[in-house]
Write a protein that holds these residues in place. Structure first.
Motif, PDB file in Angstrom:
ATOM      1  N   ARG A  50       0.940  -1.196  -0.010  1.00 35.26           N
ATOM      2  CA  ARG A  50       0.084  -0.079  -0.070  1.00 35.26           C
ATOM      3  C   ARG A  50       1.021   1.300   0.072  1.00 35.26           C
ATOM      4  O   ARG A  50       1.945   1.179   0.481  1.00 35.26           O
ATOM      5  CB  ARG A  50      -0.696   0.019   1.233  1.00 35.26           C
ATOM      6  N   ARG A  52       2.333   4.707   1.167  1.00 32.39           N
ATOM      7  CA  ARG A  52       2.340   5.326   2.550  1.00 32.39           C
ATOM      8  C   ARG A  52       1.089   6.209   3.088  1.00 32.39           C
ATOM      9  O   ARG A  52       0.659   6.203   4.182  1.00 32.39           O
ATOM     10  CB  ARG A  52       3.825   6.400   2.616  1.00 32.39           C
ATOM     11  N   SER A  53       0.740   7.183   2.124  1.00 32.07           N
ATOM     12  CA  SER A  53      -0.423   7.824   2.253  1.00 32.07           C
ATOM     13  C   SER A  53      -1.462   7.202   2.746  1.00 32.07           C
ATOM     14  O   SER A  53      -2.487   7.710   3.616  1.00 32.07           O
ATOM     15  CB  SER A  53      -0.622   8.633   0.968  1.00 32.07           C
ATOM     16  N   GLU A  54      -1.715   5.949   2.187  1.00 29.96           N
ATOM     17  CA  GLU A  54      -2.882   5.072   2.713  1.00 29.96           C
ATOM     18  C   GLU A  54      -2.627   4.481   4.390  1.00 29.96           C
ATOM     19  O   GLU A  54      -3.717   4.146   4.738  1.00 29.96           O
ATOM     20  CB  GLU A  54      -2.972   4.059   1.504  1.00 29.96           C
ATOM     21  N   LEU A  55      -1.485   4.473   4.458  1.00 33.20           N
ATOM     22  CA  LEU A  55      -0.971   3.801   5.885  1.00 33.20           C
ATOM     23  C   LEU A  55      -0.947   4.776   7.017  1.00 33.20           C
ATOM     24  O   LEU A  55      -1.126   4.401   8.210  1.00 33.20           O
ATOM     25  CB  LEU A  55       0.296   2.994   5.633  1.00 33.20           C
ATOM     26  N   ARG A  58      -3.082   5.050  10.386  1.00 35.38           N
ATOM     27  CA  ARG A  58      -3.910   3.783  10.544  1.00 35.38           C
ATOM     28  C   ARG A  58      -3.233   2.950  11.479  1.00 35.38           C
ATOM     29  O   ARG A  58      -2.247   3.128  11.876  1.00 35.38           O
ATOM     30  CB  ARG A  58      -4.097   3.188   9.149  1.00 35.38           C
ATOM     31  N   ASP A  62      -6.704  -1.736  11.549  1.00 34.76           N
ATOM     32  CA  ASP A  62      -7.547  -1.503  10.246  1.00 34.76           C
ATOM     33  C   ASP A  62      -7.249  -2.304   9.160  1.00 34.76           C
ATOM     34  O   ASP A  62      -7.949  -2.136   7.924  1.00 34.76           O
ATOM     35  CB  ASP A  62      -7.007   0.190   9.893  1.00 34.76           C
ATOM     36  N   LEU A  63      -6.110  -3.042   8.907  1.00 31.70           N
ATOM     37  CA  LEU A  63      -5.662  -3.724   8.135  1.00 31.70           C
ATOM     38  C   LEU A  63      -5.669  -5.463   8.287  1.00 31.70           C
ATOM     39  O   LEU A  63      -5.692  -6.122   7.359  1.00 31.70           O
ATOM     40  CB  LEU A  63      -4.243  -3.399   7.507  1.00 31.70           C
TER      41      LEU A  63
END
Length: 92
Positions: A50, A52-55, A58, A62-63
């Protein structure tokens, strides 16, 4: 690796800490006391497949499954209580 930020490290500019983390070839991240990822390097993002901006911001839960997240958060809590860097190696 999970490491709490000690009193001296709290005064390090986030951009400088990010630059240090980015220089490492192995996956690396920093979490806050709420178990959210606040910094990570590109190898960590690639490992999780994924951007970085999505992680950033979080948490493991969440994953991943609740079972895994519970274990990860327990390790995070141990690291924060230790008051010193803690190295946790996992094979995925």
């Amino acid at each position: 690796m999970t490491a709490p930020l000690g009193p001296k490290a709290r005064h390090v500019r986030p951009d400088r800490l990010q630059a240090l983390i980015d220089a490492l070839p192995q996956p690396m991240f920093v979490k806050d006391s709420a178990h959210r990822w606040v910094l990570m390097n590109e190898p960590f993002a690639v490992l999780l497949q994924r951007p970085r901006s999505e992680l950033i911001g979080r948490r493991d839960r969440d994953l991943f499954s609740s079972d895994y997240a519970d274990v990860a958060e327990a390790h995070d809590d141990d690291a924060m209580r230790a008051g010193a860097p803690v190295v946790l190696e996992q094979f995925i």
